[in-house]
Design a protein around this motif. Structure first.
Motif, short mmCIF file in Angstrom:
data_model
loop_
_atom_site.label_atom_id
_atom_site.label_comp_id
_atom_site.label_asym_id
_atom_site.label_seq_id
_atom_site.Cartn_x
_atom_site.Cartn_y
_atom_site.Cartn_z
N ALA A 120 -65.84 9.27 21.92
CA ALA A 120 -64.03 9.05 21.83
C ALA A 120 -63.01 10.45 22.46
N GLU A 121 -64.23 11.76 22.46
CA GLU A 121 -62.94 13.02 23.22
C GLU A 121 -63.27 12.70 24.32
N GLU A 122 -63.98 12.37 25.27
CA GLU A 122 -64.59 12.22 26.57
C GLU A 122 -64.01 10.85 26.87
N GLN A 123 -63.61 9.83 25.87
CA GLN A 123 -62.98 8.60 26.70
C GLN A 123 -61.23 9.00 27.11
N LEU A 124 -60.85 9.71 26.08
CA LEU A 124 -59.68 10.15 25.79
C LEU A 124 -59.50 11.35 26.98
N LEU A 125 -60.04 12.40 27.36
CA LEU A 125 -60.27 12.87 28.79
C LEU A 125 -60.27 12.10 30.23
N SER A 126 -60.69 11.53 29.56
CA SER A 126 -61.07 10.72 30.87
C SER A 126 -60.00 9.90 31.80
N TYR A 174 -67.93 16.24 38.29
CA TYR A 174 -69.73 14.57 37.90
C TYR A 174 -68.71 13.10 38.00
N TYR A 175 -66.86 13.20 38.88
CA TYR A 175 -66.95 12.18 38.59
C TYR A 175 -67.18 10.79 37.45
N LEU A 176 -66.78 11.29 36.20
CA LEU A 176 -66.54 10.46 34.86
C LEU A 176 -65.58 10.59 34.68
N LEU A 177 -64.04 10.67 35.62
CA LEU A 177 -63.12 10.29 35.51
C LEU A 177 -62.92 8.32 35.40
N GLU A 178 -61.99 7.71 35.03
CA GLU A 178 -62.33 6.84 34.74
C GLU A 178 -60.71 5.87 36.25
N ASP A 179 -60.35 7.01 37.06
CA ASP A 179 -59.58 6.46 38.50
C ASP A 179 -61.09 7.16 39.58
N GLN A 180 -61.98 7.92 39.06
CA GLN A 180 -62.98 8.29 40.02
C GLN A 180 -63.90 7.28 40.04
N THR A 181 -64.95 6.80 41.70
CA THR A 181 -65.72 6.13 41.53
C THR A 181 -66.66 7.46 42.24
N VAL A 182 -67.83 6.96 42.29
CA VAL A 182 -69.29 8.22 42.77
C VAL A 182 -69.43 7.39 43.92
N GLN A 183 -69.53 8.16 45.00
CA GLN A 183 -69.56 7.10 46.64
C GLN A 183 -71.03 7.18 46.62
N PRO A 184 -71.48 6.34 47.43
CA PRO A 184 -73.01 5.93 47.43
C PRO A 184 -73.70 6.70 48.90
N LEU A 185 -75.05 6.99 48.47
CA LEU A 185 -75.90 7.53 49.34
C LEU A 185 -76.05 6.55 51.29
N LYS A 188 -57.54 25.44 26.01
CA LYS A 188 -58.56 25.31 27.17
C LYS A 188 -59.57 25.29 27.54
N ALA A 189 -60.21 24.59 25.87
CA ALA A 189 -62.05 24.33 26.00
C ALA A 189 -61.57 22.91 26.60
N LEU A 190 -60.51 22.02 26.30
CA LEU A 190 -59.81 20.34 26.92
C LEU A 190 -59.94 20.32 28.59
N GLN A 191 -59.67 21.60 28.82
CA GLN A 191 -59.32 22.10 29.96
C GLN A 191 -60.30 21.75 30.82
N ALA A 192 -62.21 22.73 29.95
CA ALA A 192 -62.25 23.20 30.59
C ALA A 192 -63.58 21.81 30.45
N HIS A 193 -63.84 20.94 29.44
CA HIS A 193 -64.42 20.01 29.78
C HIS A 193 -63.61 18.73 30.87
N TRP A 194 -61.89 19.11 30.96
CA TRP A 194 -61.55 17.89 31.78
C TRP A 194 -62.71 18.54 33.19
N GLN A 195 -62.73 19.56 33.87
CA GLN A 195 -62.80 20.03 34.96
C GLN A 195 -64.42 19.60 35.52
N LEU A 196 -65.14 19.96 33.90
CA LEU A 196 -66.33 19.30 34.25
C LEU A 196 -66.69 17.85 34.75
N MET A 197 -65.75 16.78 34.10
CA MET A 197 -66.08 15.14 34.36
C MET A 197 -65.56 15.39 35.67
N LYS A 198 -64.53 15.68 35.85
CA LYS A 198 -64.05 15.89 37.28
C LYS A 198 -65.28 15.73 38.31
#
Length: 462
Positions: free
Chosen positions: A212-218, A261-272, A249-259
């Motif tokens: 739930a926390e990661e869903q809100l941060l994404s 690794y392309y885990l945010l909602e508006d991000q898509t993983v580029q294929p190889l 500050k903890a939420l900001q650090a985890h959001w940067q980590l999710m960004k």
């Protein structure tokens, strides 16, 4: 008359003294008898009236204290009445009470079960704490917080860094023990309550993020530039979703980590990329220019390379200088071995693994070391730690006979006969030489030895 009256007075005083003493002794004897009847387990024992007492050992002291406690419980009426009357027990009574439990008579059945129960209860927590030495209170608190956040023991095992390395099975067993084992859970709770508040705060800050926390941060956009106020506002709007120890500050650090690794909602993983565009390791290695790498080497690395090169050249030079000293050639024996003799070989010492060619009139046998160089190194044949550094010498006489002299501490066996230290023995063709469980066959070049004997016979008449 005066003397007679004085004698009567003395006799009456003595009689009254003896009577009072007998009454005191009878009262003491009655108290002892009553206490022994009340105890029922202390037999009548003879005790010495000597003042010197032997020292008590630890077990006797414990038993005497137990006996005193049992006398208080069972014979409370008689003993307490005797004490309240003001008559203290004599030394003989104390000796009887202290020595009585050391007799082989079994104690009364009443206090024994209670005693055993107390001992068992006191030992049980010690055994539990001894078995649970790896799990510290901080680990238990980390485990509880992580499980409450994720509800998945596998994620806890992969994501939580404990004080020592635990397997997944150990994490599962510890969690089930905290849930269902009352003794372990009680001890763990007591230990966690004793943690310092700063340590508890540090442990809570390491709690894993729930889904739930990661869903809100994404939902925070990756293109936006969120500040600490953005995440603080997120904490105020969703207080129930986030963990109580979360900070902006903890939420900001985890959001940067999710960004990252392309885990945010508006991000898509580029294929190889497919086809020849993929750069593998060998292609990347071919692109590296060695000349550029050598120019970028640090100074101390190049100096170490030059020192190593100089040392290797010195060793090669020493080996080249020792070539002329090698009188014995060592060849490994294979299925198709070369002929044993040539025009320069006088004899051969053949083993199971190697053979030693004797090309001089005198050779030394033993174990080669850094400080001791010999002609025949027996360690090439097998285990030679029991062989002396200079075990023996093989010499060729002018008449064509070979002799071996033992110069080591262990005997040398020639055809089963021992040759002790300081002795020598004649070697014949096909003689078996055994040195510290290593066996060799001594073969003589008969043609060359015949020529030597013929020359010696020609020189002798002159």
């Amino acid at each position: 008359l005066f003397l007679d009256s004085q004698g009567l007075l003395d006799s009456s005083l003595m009689a009254s003294g003896t009577a009072s003493r007998s009454e005191d002794e009878e009262s003491l004897a009655g108290q002892k008898r009553a206490s022994s009847q009340a105890l029922g387990t202390i037999p009548k024992r003879r005790s010495s009236s000597r003042f010197i007492k032997r020292k008590k050992f630890d077990d006797e002291l414990v038993e005497s204290s137990l006996a005193k406690s049992s006398t208080r419980v069972k014979g409370a009426g008689s003993v307490e009445s005797g004490r309240c009357s003001g008559s203290e027990p004599s030394s003989s009574e104390k000796k009887k009470v202290s020595k009585a439990p050391s007799t082989p008579v079994p104690p009364s059945p009443a206090p024994t079960p209670g005693l055993t129960k107390r001992v068992k209860k006191s030992k049980q927590p010690l055994q539990v704490t001894k078995d649970l030495g790896r799990w510290k209170p901080a680990d238990d608190l980390l485990l509880i917080n992580a499980v409450l956040q994720t509800n998945d023991l596998t994620s806890v095992h992969l994501g939580v860094k404990f004080s020592c390395r635990f397997t997944l099975r150990e994490v599962q067993e510890r969690w089930y023990a905290l849930l269902y084992d009352p003794v372990i859970s009680k001890l763990a709770c007591q230990a966690m309550r004793q943690l310092h508040p700063e340590a508890i705060a540090a442990i809570q800050s390491k709690a894993l993020f729930s889904k739930a926390e990661e869903q809100l941060l994404s939902k925070v956009g990756s293109t936006s530039q969120p500040t600490l106020e953005t995440f603080q506002d997120l904490l105020h709007r969703h207080p129930d979703a986030f963990y109580l120890a979360r900070t902006a500050k903890a939420l900001q650090a985890h959001w940067q980590l999710m960004k990252q690794y392309y885990l945010l909602e508006d991000q898509t993983v580029q294929p190889l990329p497919k086809g020849d565009q993929v750069l593998n390791f060998s292609d990347a290695e071919d692109l590296i220019d060695d000349s550029k790498l050598n120019s970028l080497l640090p100074f101390h690395f190049t100096s170490e390379l030059t020192v190593a090169d100089r040392r290797q050249k010195r060793e090669i030079r020493q080996l080249e200088q020792e070539l002329h000293k090698w009188q014995v050639l060592v060849d490994s024996i294979t299925g198709m071995s070369s002929p044993d003799f040539d025009n320069q070989t006088l004899a051969v010492l053949r083993g199971r693994m190697v053979r030693y060619l004797m090309r001089s009139r005198e050779i030394t046998l033993g174990r080669a070391t850094k400080d001791n160089q010999i002609d025949v190194d027996l360690s090439l044949e097998g285990p030679a730690w029991k062989i002396s550094r200079k075990q023996g010498v093989i010499k060729l006489k002018n008449n064509g006979d070979f002799f071996i002299a033992n110069e080591g501490r262990r005997p040398i066996y020639i055809d089963g006969r021992p040759v002790l230290c300081g002795s020598k023995w004649r070697l014949s063709n096909n003689s078996v030489v055994e040195i510290a469980s290593l066996r060799f066959v001594f073969l003589i070049n008969q043609d060359l030895i015949a020529l030597i004997r013929a020359e010696a016979a020609k020189i002798t008449p002159q």
